[in-house]
Scaffold this motif. Structure first.
Motif, PDB file in Angstrom:
ATOM      1  N   HIS A   7      11.263  -2.368   0.594  1.00 13.11           N
ATOM      2  CA  HIS A   7      11.174  -2.504   2.047  1.00 13.11           C
ATOM      3  C   HIS A   7       9.707  -2.320   2.411  1.00 13.11           C
ATOM      4  O   HIS A   7       9.144  -1.240   2.202  1.00 13.11           O
ATOM      5  CB  HIS A   7      12.054  -1.453   2.728  1.00 13.11           C
ATOM      6  CG  HIS A   7      13.477  -1.504   2.282  1.00 13.11           C
ATOM      7  ND1 HIS A   7      14.422  -2.251   2.935  1.00 13.11           N
ATOM      8  CD2 HIS A   7      14.107  -0.923   1.231  1.00 13.11           C
ATOM      9  CE1 HIS A   7      15.583  -2.113   2.320  1.00 13.11           C
ATOM     10  NE2 HIS A   7      15.417  -1.318   1.280  1.00 13.11           N
ATOM     11  N   HIS A   9       6.645  -2.678   5.282  1.00 13.23           N
ATOM     12  CA  HIS A   9       6.229  -2.787   6.688  1.00 13.23           C
ATOM     13  C   HIS A   9       4.728  -3.068   6.658  1.00 13.23           C
ATOM     14  O   HIS A   9       3.943  -2.242   6.181  1.00 13.23           O
ATOM     15  CB  HIS A   9       6.536  -1.479   7.419  1.00 13.23           C
ATOM     16  CG  HIS A   9       6.168  -1.481   8.858  1.00 13.23           C
ATOM     17  ND1 HIS A   9       6.187  -0.352   9.620  1.00 13.23           N
ATOM     18  CD2 HIS A   9       5.771  -2.472   9.693  1.00 13.23           C
ATOM     19  CE1 HIS A   9       5.817  -0.637  10.859  1.00 13.23           C
ATOM     20  NE2 HIS A   9       5.557  -1.924  10.907  1.00 13.23           N
ATOM     21  N   HIS A  15       0.666 -11.553   8.952  1.00 13.07           N
ATOM     22  CA  HIS A  15       1.783 -12.213   8.255  1.00 13.07           C
ATOM     23  C   HIS A  15       1.331 -13.330   7.320  1.00 13.07           C
ATOM     24  O   HIS A  15       1.736 -13.359   6.154  1.00 13.07           O
ATOM     25  CB  HIS A  15       2.783 -12.782   9.264  1.00 13.07           C
ATOM     26  CG  HIS A  15       3.261 -11.750  10.227  1.00 13.07           C
ATOM     27  ND1 HIS A  15       2.945 -11.785  11.560  1.00 13.07           N
ATOM     28  CD2 HIS A  15       3.992 -10.631  10.053  1.00 13.07           C
ATOM     29  CE1 HIS A  15       3.474 -10.745  12.159  1.00 13.07           C
ATOM     30  NE2 HIS A  15       4.119 -10.024  11.273  1.00 13.07           N
ATOM     31  N   ARG A  42      11.618 -12.080   5.264  1.00 14.23           N
ATOM     32  CA  ARG A  42      11.031 -11.508   6.475  1.00 14.23           C
ATOM     33  C   ARG A  42      12.118 -11.267   7.509  1.00 14.23           C
ATOM     34  O   ARG A  42      12.975 -12.129   7.740  1.00 14.23           O
ATOM     35  CB  ARG A  42       9.978 -12.456   7.042  1.00 14.23           C
ATOM     36  CG  ARG A  42       9.268 -11.904   8.258  1.00 14.23           C
ATOM     37  CD  ARG A  42       8.177 -12.852   8.717  1.00 14.23           C
ATOM     38  NE  ARG A  42       7.552 -12.352   9.926  1.00 14.23           N
ATOM     39  CZ  ARG A  42       6.713 -13.055  10.671  1.00 14.23           C
ATOM     40  NH1 ARG A  42       6.387 -14.291  10.306  1.00 14.23           N
ATOM     41  NH2 ARG A  42       6.198 -12.538  11.752  1.00 14.23           N
ATOM     42  N   SER A  43      12.073 -10.121   8.156  1.00 16.94           N
ATOM     43  CA  SER A  43      13.050  -9.782   9.178  1.00 16.94           C
ATOM     44  C   SER A  43      12.872 -10.658  10.411  1.00 16.94           C
ATOM     45  O   SER A  43      11.747 -10.885  10.871  1.00 16.94           O
ATOM     46  CB  SER A  43      12.895  -8.306   9.580  1.00 16.94           C
ATOM     47  OG  SER A  43      13.719  -7.996  10.685  1.00 16.94           O
ATOM     48  N   HIS A  46      12.496  -7.785  13.325  1.00 19.60           N
ATOM     49  CA  HIS A  46      11.281  -6.967  13.211  1.00 19.60           C
ATOM     50  C   HIS A  46      10.291  -7.725  12.334  1.00 19.60           C
ATOM     51  O   HIS A  46      10.269  -7.547  11.116  1.00 19.60           O
ATOM     52  CB  HIS A  46      11.606  -5.599  12.612  1.00 19.60           C
ATOM     53  CG  HIS A  46      12.693  -4.870  13.336  1.00 19.60           C
ATOM     54  ND1 HIS A  46      12.474  -4.207  14.527  1.00 19.60           N
ATOM     55  CD2 HIS A  46      14.008  -4.734  13.066  1.00 19.60           C
ATOM     56  CE1 HIS A  46      13.610  -3.678  14.943  1.00 19.60           C
ATOM     57  NE2 HIS A  46      14.563  -3.981  14.072  1.00 19.60           N
ATOM     58  N   ASP A  48       7.317  -7.622  11.423  1.00 14.59           N
ATOM     59  CA  ASP A  48       6.374  -6.968  10.511  1.00 14.59           C
ATOM     60  C   ASP A  48       7.081  -6.371   9.296  1.00 14.59           C
ATOM     61  O   ASP A  48       6.442  -5.742   8.462  1.00 14.59           O
ATOM     62  CB  ASP A  48       5.600  -5.856  11.229  1.00 14.59           C
ATOM     63  CG  ASP A  48       4.690  -6.381  12.327  1.00 14.59           C
ATOM     64  OD1 ASP A  48       4.365  -7.579  12.312  1.00 14.59           O
ATOM     65  OD2 ASP A  48       4.298  -5.583  13.194  1.00 14.59           O
ATOM     66  N   HIS A  49       8.393  -6.545   9.199  1.00 17.59           N
ATOM     67  CA  HIS A  49       9.170  -5.966   8.107  1.00 17.59           C
ATOM     68  C   HIS A  49       9.598  -7.054   7.127  1.00 17.59           C
ATOM     69  O   HIS A  49      10.105  -8.102   7.528  1.00 17.59           O
ATOM     70  CB  HIS A  49      10.410  -5.255   8.645  1.00 17.59           C
ATOM     71  CG  HIS A  49      10.092  -4.046   9.462  1.00 17.59           C
ATOM     72  ND1 HIS A  49      11.016  -3.063   9.682  1.00 17.59           N
ATOM     73  CD2 HIS A  49       8.969  -3.638  10.102  1.00 17.59           C
ATOM     74  CE1 HIS A  49      10.480  -2.111  10.432  1.00 17.59           C
ATOM     75  NE2 HIS A  49       9.241  -2.458  10.702  1.00 17.59           N
ATOM     76  N   TYR A  50       9.390  -6.763   5.866  1.00 20.27           N
ATOM     77  CA  TYR A  50       9.739  -7.681   4.781  1.00 20.27           C
ATOM     78  C   TYR A  50      10.568  -6.942   3.743  1.00 20.27           C
ATOM     79  O   TYR A  50      10.531  -5.710   3.664  1.00 20.27           O
ATOM     80  CB  TYR A  50       8.475  -8.204   4.082  1.00 20.27           C
ATOM     81  CG  TYR A  50       7.671  -9.177   4.881  1.00 20.27           C
ATOM     82  CD1 TYR A  50       7.765 -10.544   4.646  1.00 20.27           C
ATOM     83  CD2 TYR A  50       6.790  -8.743   5.869  1.00 20.27           C
ATOM     84  CE1 TYR A  50       7.006 -11.453   5.374  1.00 20.27           C
ATOM     85  CE2 TYR A  50       6.036  -9.642   6.608  1.00 20.27           C
ATOM     86  CZ  TYR A  50       6.149 -10.993   6.347  1.00 20.27           C
ATOM     87  OH  TYR A  50       5.405 -11.894   7.072  1.00 20.27           O
ATOM     88  N   ARG A  51      11.266  -7.722   2.945  1.00 17.27           N
ATOM     89  CA  ARG A  51      11.925  -7.205   1.751  1.00 17.27           C
ATOM     90  C   ARG A  51      11.498  -8.078   0.588  1.00 17.27           C
ATOM     91  O   ARG A  51      11.632  -9.300   0.631  1.00 17.27           O
ATOM     92  CB  ARG A  51      13.446  -7.242   1.885  1.00 17.27           C
ATOM     93  CG  ARG A  51      13.953  -6.164   2.788  1.00 17.27           C
ATOM     94  CD  ARG A  51      15.416  -5.886   2.561  1.00 17.27           C
ATOM     95  NE  ARG A  51      15.804  -4.845   3.503  1.00 17.27           N
ATOM     96  CZ  ARG A  51      16.738  -4.974   4.425  1.00 17.27           C
ATOM     97  NH1 ARG A  51      17.402  -6.103   4.521  1.00 17.27           N
ATOM     98  NH2 ARG A  51      17.008  -3.998   5.236  1.00 17.27           N
ATOM     99  N   GLU A  84       1.479  -1.165   6.243  1.00 13.31           N
ATOM    100  CA  GLU A  84       1.385  -0.202   7.350  1.00 13.31           C
ATOM    101  C   GLU A  84       1.793   1.181   6.851  1.00 13.31           C
ATOM    102  O   GLU A  84       1.291   2.200   7.337  1.00 13.31           O
ATOM    103  CB  GLU A  84       2.301  -0.647   8.502  1.00 13.31           C
ATOM    104  CG  GLU A  84       2.234   0.229   9.724  1.00 13.31           C
ATOM    105  CD  GLU A  84       0.905   0.166  10.450  1.00 13.31           C
ATOM    106  OE1 GLU A  84       0.489   1.202  11.002  1.00 13.31           O
ATOM    107  OE2 GLU A  84       0.258  -0.903  10.476  1.00 13.31           O
ATOM    108  N   PRO A  87       5.582   1.137   0.677  1.00  8.42           N
ATOM    109  CA  PRO A  87       6.890   0.501   0.549  1.00  8.42           C
ATOM    110  C   PRO A  87       7.947   1.499   0.089  1.00  8.42           C
ATOM    111  O   PRO A  87       7.649   2.424  -0.674  1.00  8.42           O
ATOM    112  CB  PRO A  87       6.675  -0.578  -0.519  1.00  8.42           C
ATOM    113  CG  PRO A  87       5.204  -0.828  -0.513  1.00  8.42           C
ATOM    114  CD  PRO A  87       4.566   0.483  -0.160  1.00  8.42           C
TER     115      PRO A  87
END
Length: 99
Positions: A7, A9, A15, A42-43, A46, A48-51, A84, A87
């Motif tokens: 996870h 951020h 991006h 990518r969410s 949100h 700025d949130h990726y997996r 940010e 992870p």
């Protein structure tokens, strides 16, 4: 097979550069011992949130082989500046599929 799910951020407004850096890192995963797949998601809610979802033959292929390699250091060099926060990584087994 196990899945590493990281996870991630990232910092706002980075991006495109982050996604490009992950694309540059694909060869690192392709040549990693026991790496079977890799995907970045990518969410929608949100942005700025990726997996990062990586399929490994064994847990040790990730935790020992990859994390102990020079390629892991290169991975962190490529993407670490976008984080940010550190992870959050977990490892998953598939226990049921419906299709």
């Amino acid at each position: 097979m196990i899945f590493e799910i990281a996870h991630i951020h990232i910092k706002s407004a980075t991006h495109a550069a982050f996604e490009a850096a992950v694309a540059d890192a694909v060869p690192l995963f392709r040549r990693a011992a026991g790496c079977l797949s890799m995907a970045l998601e990518r969410s929608i809610e949100h942005g700025d949130h990726y997996r990062l979802v990586v399929g490994w033959q064994t847990l040790e292929n990730h935790t020992v082989d990859f994390r102990g390699s020079a390629d892991f250091l290169e991975w962190r060099r490529l993407v670490g500046g976008f984080f940010e926060a550190p992870p959050q990584v977990e490892h998953m087994n598939t226990v049921l599929t419906g299709f």
